[in-house]
Scaffold this motif. Sequence first.
Motif, PDB file in Angstrom:
ATOM      1  N   LEU A   1       0.833  -1.209   0.000  1.00 55.69           N
ATOM      2  CA  LEU A   1       0.000   0.000   0.000  1.00 55.69           C
ATOM      3  C   LEU A   1       0.864   1.254   0.000  1.00 55.69           C
ATOM      4  CD1 LEU A   1      -2.751  -1.073   2.559  1.00 55.69           C
ATOM      5  CD2 LEU A   1      -3.026  -0.806   0.085  1.00 55.69           C
ATOM      6  N   SER A   2       1.933   1.244   0.793  1.00 54.17           N
ATOM      7  CA  SER A   2       2.824   2.406   0.861  1.00 54.17           C
ATOM      8  C   SER A   2       3.501   2.659  -0.479  1.00 54.17           C
ATOM      9  CB  SER A   2       3.872   2.199   1.956  1.00 54.17           C
ATOM     10  OG  SER A   2       3.255   2.054   3.220  1.00 54.17           O
ATOM     11  N   ASN A   3       3.954   1.584  -1.129  1.00 56.04           N
ATOM     12  CA  ASN A   3       4.611   1.740  -2.432  1.00 56.04           C
ATOM     13  C   ASN A   3       3.653   2.242  -3.501  1.00 56.04           C
ATOM     14  OD1 ASN A   3       7.316   1.065  -1.952  1.00 56.04           O
ATOM     15  ND2 ASN A   3       6.876  -1.117  -2.002  1.00 56.04           N
TER      16      ASN A   3
ATOM     17  N   LEU B   1       1.103   2.661  11.038  1.00 55.44           N
ATOM     18  CA  LEU B   1       1.664   2.991   9.731  1.00 55.44           C
ATOM     19  C   LEU B   1       1.817   4.503   9.574  1.00 55.44           C
ATOM     20  CD1 LEU B   1       2.628   2.129   6.934  1.00 55.44           C
ATOM     21  CD2 LEU B   1       0.237   2.165   6.177  1.00 55.44           C
ATOM     22  N   LEU B   2       0.809   5.262   9.999  1.00 58.20           N
ATOM     23  CA  LEU B   2       0.903   6.724   9.931  1.00 58.20           C
ATOM     24  C   LEU B   2       2.063   7.230  10.772  1.00 58.20           C
ATOM     25  CD1 LEU B   2      -2.774   8.067  10.012  1.00 58.20           C
ATOM     26  CD2 LEU B   2      -1.411   7.265   8.090  1.00 58.20           C
ATOM     27  N   LEU B   3       2.254   6.614  11.920  1.00 55.31           N
ATOM     28  CA  LEU B   3       3.379   6.998  12.784  1.00 55.31           C
ATOM     29  C   LEU B   3       4.700   6.787  12.042  1.00 55.31           C
ATOM     30  CD1 LEU B   3       4.285   7.862  15.675  1.00 55.31           C
ATOM     31  CD2 LEU B   3       4.454   5.432  16.204  1.00 55.31           C
ATOM     32  N   ASN B   4       4.853   5.639  11.374  1.00 53.39           N
ATOM     33  CA  ASN B   4       6.063   5.380  10.569  1.00 53.39           C
ATOM     34  C   ASN B   4       6.296   6.471   9.551  1.00 53.39           C
ATOM     35  OD1 ASN B   4       5.651   1.739  10.248  1.00 53.39           O
ATOM     36  ND2 ASN B   4       6.507   2.942  11.895  1.00 53.39           N
ATOM     37  N   LEU B   5       5.257   6.782   8.784  1.00 47.49           N
ATOM     38  CA  LEU B   5       5.398   7.698   7.652  1.00 47.49           C
ATOM     39  C   LEU B   5       5.685   9.124   8.100  1.00 47.49           C
ATOM     40  CD1 LEU B   5       2.522   6.279   5.432  1.00 47.49           C
ATOM     41  CD2 LEU B   5       4.978   5.947   5.122  1.00 47.49           C
ATOM     42  N   PHE B   6       5.009   9.569   9.164  1.00 47.40           N
ATOM     43  CA  PHE B   6       5.211  10.943   9.613  1.00 47.40           C
ATOM     44  C   PHE B   6       6.561  11.129  10.303  1.00 47.40           C
ATOM     45  CE2 PHE B   6       0.598  11.828   9.120  1.00 47.40           C
ATOM     46  CZ  PHE B   6       0.707  13.066   8.527  1.00 47.40           C
ATOM     47  N   THR B   7       7.005  10.135  11.053  1.00 43.88           N
ATOM     48  CA  THR B   7       8.267  10.309  11.788  1.00 43.88           C
ATOM     49  C   THR B   7       9.476  10.055  10.902  1.00 43.88           C
ATOM     50  OG1 THR B   7       8.062   8.024  12.618  1.00 43.88           O
ATOM     51  CG2 THR B   7       7.279   9.796  14.040  1.00 43.88           C
ATOM     52  N   ALA B   8       9.541   8.863  10.292  1.00 40.24           N
ATOM     53  CA  ALA B   8      10.683   8.556   9.423  1.00 40.24           C
ATOM     54  C   ALA B   8      10.706   9.468   8.205  1.00 40.24           C
ATOM     55  CB  ALA B   8      10.632   7.094   8.992  1.00 40.24           C
TER      56      ALA B   8
ATOM     57  N   ALA C   1     -14.909  13.395   4.805  1.00 39.14           N
ATOM     58  CA  ALA C   1     -14.938  12.389   3.735  1.00 39.14           C
ATOM     59  C   ALA C   1     -15.670  12.882   2.495  1.00 39.14           C
ATOM     60  CB  ALA C   1     -15.568  11.100   4.248  1.00 39.14           C
ATOM     61  N   SER C   2     -16.747  13.645   2.680  1.00 40.27           N
ATOM     62  CA  SER C   2     -17.551  14.099   1.535  1.00 40.27           C
ATOM     63  C   SER C   2     -16.762  15.024   0.606  1.00 40.27           C
ATOM     64  CB  SER C   2     -18.814  14.817   2.026  1.00 40.27           C
ATOM     65  OG  SER C   2     -18.469  15.941   2.819  1.00 40.27           O
ATOM     66  N   GLU C   3     -15.755  15.715   1.157  1.00 40.06           N
ATOM     67  CA  GLU C   3     -14.959  16.639   0.349  1.00 40.06           C
ATOM     68  C   GLU C   3     -14.027  15.902  -0.621  1.00 40.06           C
ATOM     69  OE1 GLU C   3     -12.847  19.153   3.026  1.00 40.06           O
ATOM     70  OE2 GLU C   3     -14.627  19.676   4.210  1.00 40.06           O
ATOM     71  N   ARG C   4     -13.802  14.612  -0.395  1.00 44.58           N
ATOM     72  CA  ARG C   4     -12.853  13.859  -1.218  1.00 44.58           C
ATOM     73  C   ARG C   4     -13.551  12.851  -2.124  1.00 44.58           C
ATOM     74  NH1 ARG C   4     -11.233  13.499   3.835  1.00 44.58           N
ATOM     75  NH2 ARG C   4     -11.692  11.265   3.934  1.00 44.58           N
ATOM     76  N   LYS C   5     -14.832  13.014  -2.345  1.00 44.63           N
ATOM     77  CA  LYS C   5     -15.576  12.050  -3.139  1.00 44.63           C
ATOM     78  C   LYS C   5     -14.933  11.910  -4.524  1.00 44.63           C
ATOM     79  CE  LYS C   5     -20.323  10.707  -2.489  1.00 44.63           C
ATOM     80  NZ  LYS C   5     -21.723  11.148  -2.335  1.00 44.63           N
ATOM     81  N   GLY C   6     -14.561  10.670  -4.856  1.00 44.59           N
ATOM     82  CA  GLY C   6     -13.930  10.423  -6.148  1.00 44.59           C
ATOM     83  C   GLY C   6     -12.449  10.716  -6.176  1.00 44.59           C
ATOM     84  N   LYS C   7     -11.899  11.284  -5.102  1.00 44.97           N
ATOM     85  CA  LYS C   7     -10.471  11.592  -5.025  1.00 44.97           C
ATOM     86  C   LYS C   7      -9.892  11.062  -3.707  1.00 44.97           C
ATOM     87  CE  LYS C   7     -10.619  15.774  -7.877  1.00 44.97           C
ATOM     88  NZ  LYS C   7     -10.340  17.230  -7.914  1.00 44.97           N
ATOM     89  N   PRO C   8      -9.838   9.748  -3.561  1.00 44.82           N
ATOM     90  CA  PRO C   8      -9.339   9.180  -2.307  1.00 44.82           C
ATOM     91  C   PRO C   8      -7.868   9.497  -2.082  1.00 44.82           C
ATOM     92  CG  PRO C   8      -9.533   7.469  -3.964  1.00 44.82           C
ATOM     93  CD  PRO C   8     -10.158   8.712  -4.550  1.00 44.82           C
ATOM     94  N   ASP C   9      -7.508   9.780  -0.834  1.00 46.97           N
ATOM     95  CA  ASP C   9      -6.099   9.987  -0.498  1.00 46.97           C
ATOM     96  C   ASP C   9      -5.532   8.704   0.105  1.00 46.97           C
ATOM     97  OD1 ASP C   9      -7.093   9.951   2.117  1.00 46.97           O
ATOM     98  OD2 ASP C   9      -7.173  12.131   2.250  1.00 46.97           O
ATOM     99  N   PHE C  10      -4.308   8.778   0.591  1.00 49.87           N
ATOM    100  CA  PHE C  10      -3.643   7.583   1.108  1.00 49.87           C
ATOM    101  C   PHE C  10      -4.418   6.957   2.259  1.00 49.87           C
ATOM    102  CE2 PHE C  10      -0.563   5.545   3.988  1.00 49.87           C
ATOM    103  CZ  PHE C  10      -0.026   4.601   3.135  1.00 49.87           C
TER     104      PHE C  10
END
Length: 508
Positions: free
Chosen positions: A134-136, A297-304, A264-273
Amino acid sequence: MSVDTVGFRELAMAALLFIITQFFIRSLLSKHYRRLPPGPRGLPVVGALPHLGSMPHAVLAKMAKKYGPVMYLKMGTCGMAVASTPDAARAFLKVLDLNFSNRPPNAGATYLAYNAQDMVFADYGPRWKLLRKLSNLHMVGGKALEDWAQVRAVELGHMLQTMHELGSRGEPVVVPEMLCYAMANMIGQVILSRRVFETKGSESNEFKDMVVELMTTAGYFNIGDFIPSIAWMDLQGIERGMKQLHKKFDILLTKMIEEHRASASERKGKPDFLDVVMSHQENSGDEKLTMTNIKALLLNLFTAGTDTSSSIIEWALAEMLKNPTILKRVHNEMDGVIGRNRRLKESDIPKLPYLQAICKETFRKHPSTPLNLPRVSTEACQVNGYYIPKDTRLSVNIWAIGRDPDVWENPLDFIPERFLSGRNAKIDPRGNDFELIPFGAGRRICAGTRMGIVLVEYILGTLVHSFDWRLPDGVELNMDEAFGLALQKAVPLSAIVTPRLPPNMYAA
């Protein structure tokens, strides 16, 4: 006494002598074939732990000069193998990669990473593979990086504007704080479709402090990790600090996720990670993700994602302030390729070999992770003729490899030119050339390797192209290190910047 009795006794004695002889031969052969790598004689109970001090990467590098490229240290009740040369690293991370594909249990994984429910500390298996995939696909892979190139450009514009304002007032820029703020917002845009920090202030500074604390404490050699029977005593107070820090991060991550759900409604059709990752909570496949996995997983991505790249950029700028001729040469290269009427673009980087050489030289001399995250052997194995027992922890001294005089000429000097010609010109930091493995190697190589290289080259290049740099009056450059999972400067870099481009180039 009959002749038969005497013969029986002689036969029994001969048999006993044969058994004893065989025992000693097997014992000698076993010791020969099960010879552990050389290493320091440790102390009773604690082993070599007290020898490592506050700068273990430097101590282990010094030990390697005495004991060789593969060492074995008794660490409490655990054994630890240390690889300190490119060939030794290749033996463990390429030849025996699968055998060393798991992480050993430790306090950092338990108390910071949601009991190893993340991608960094998870066992090699289906859940790890799903998190990595998923990250890749959606964040750190090649296609994903192309998709969020505009996000990087916009956030870099915000940083340049702030730095321009400080420079025009003659105020110094605290480089790591500025970088952490910008990178957190870049990552936030991709994960959450929004900036994490709208303005640079106390909240973003606290986040930076939290990230540094996490990367520092997670890098400690915790006695309880090596002597599990006394872990409950928390003799160094490390676990107590980890638990307190985890609560802060959990509050922050929970808030992010709740706000994300509400919008969530603001991203309809444009999903983020985060939308993509959360969709795997209901995955019909064999592996489903829990909310704990997602937070971890979010902790990994934000810190590293913020700390490792920012530390490399900070070290590179410090080296250029220490060596003004390097700064002048890269300015000349950029002026010839880009000019001074626009900002640097990512597409310019392949045309800037000296900038790329500066980045490689920084990866070599100041690797963001001086000791790779520990691995552990699943089975006993042999390396360089030495026996490595099952459950042996592995530490690859990336810092020592980058300073090995048998690999690098004048390794303590910062010489980007070494990467412009000869065999070094082909060396790449993506994990295949073991002379330069700042992100590790093998199947547990840092998931963000590609992203890290892009961020370092693009952000460093933009900062160098956009400004002249000098130290504040009366300030001496401190190049001391502070050990942790990420190799920080002991004293954060603070510098005065002067614009090199037209004023409109610094608008967000």
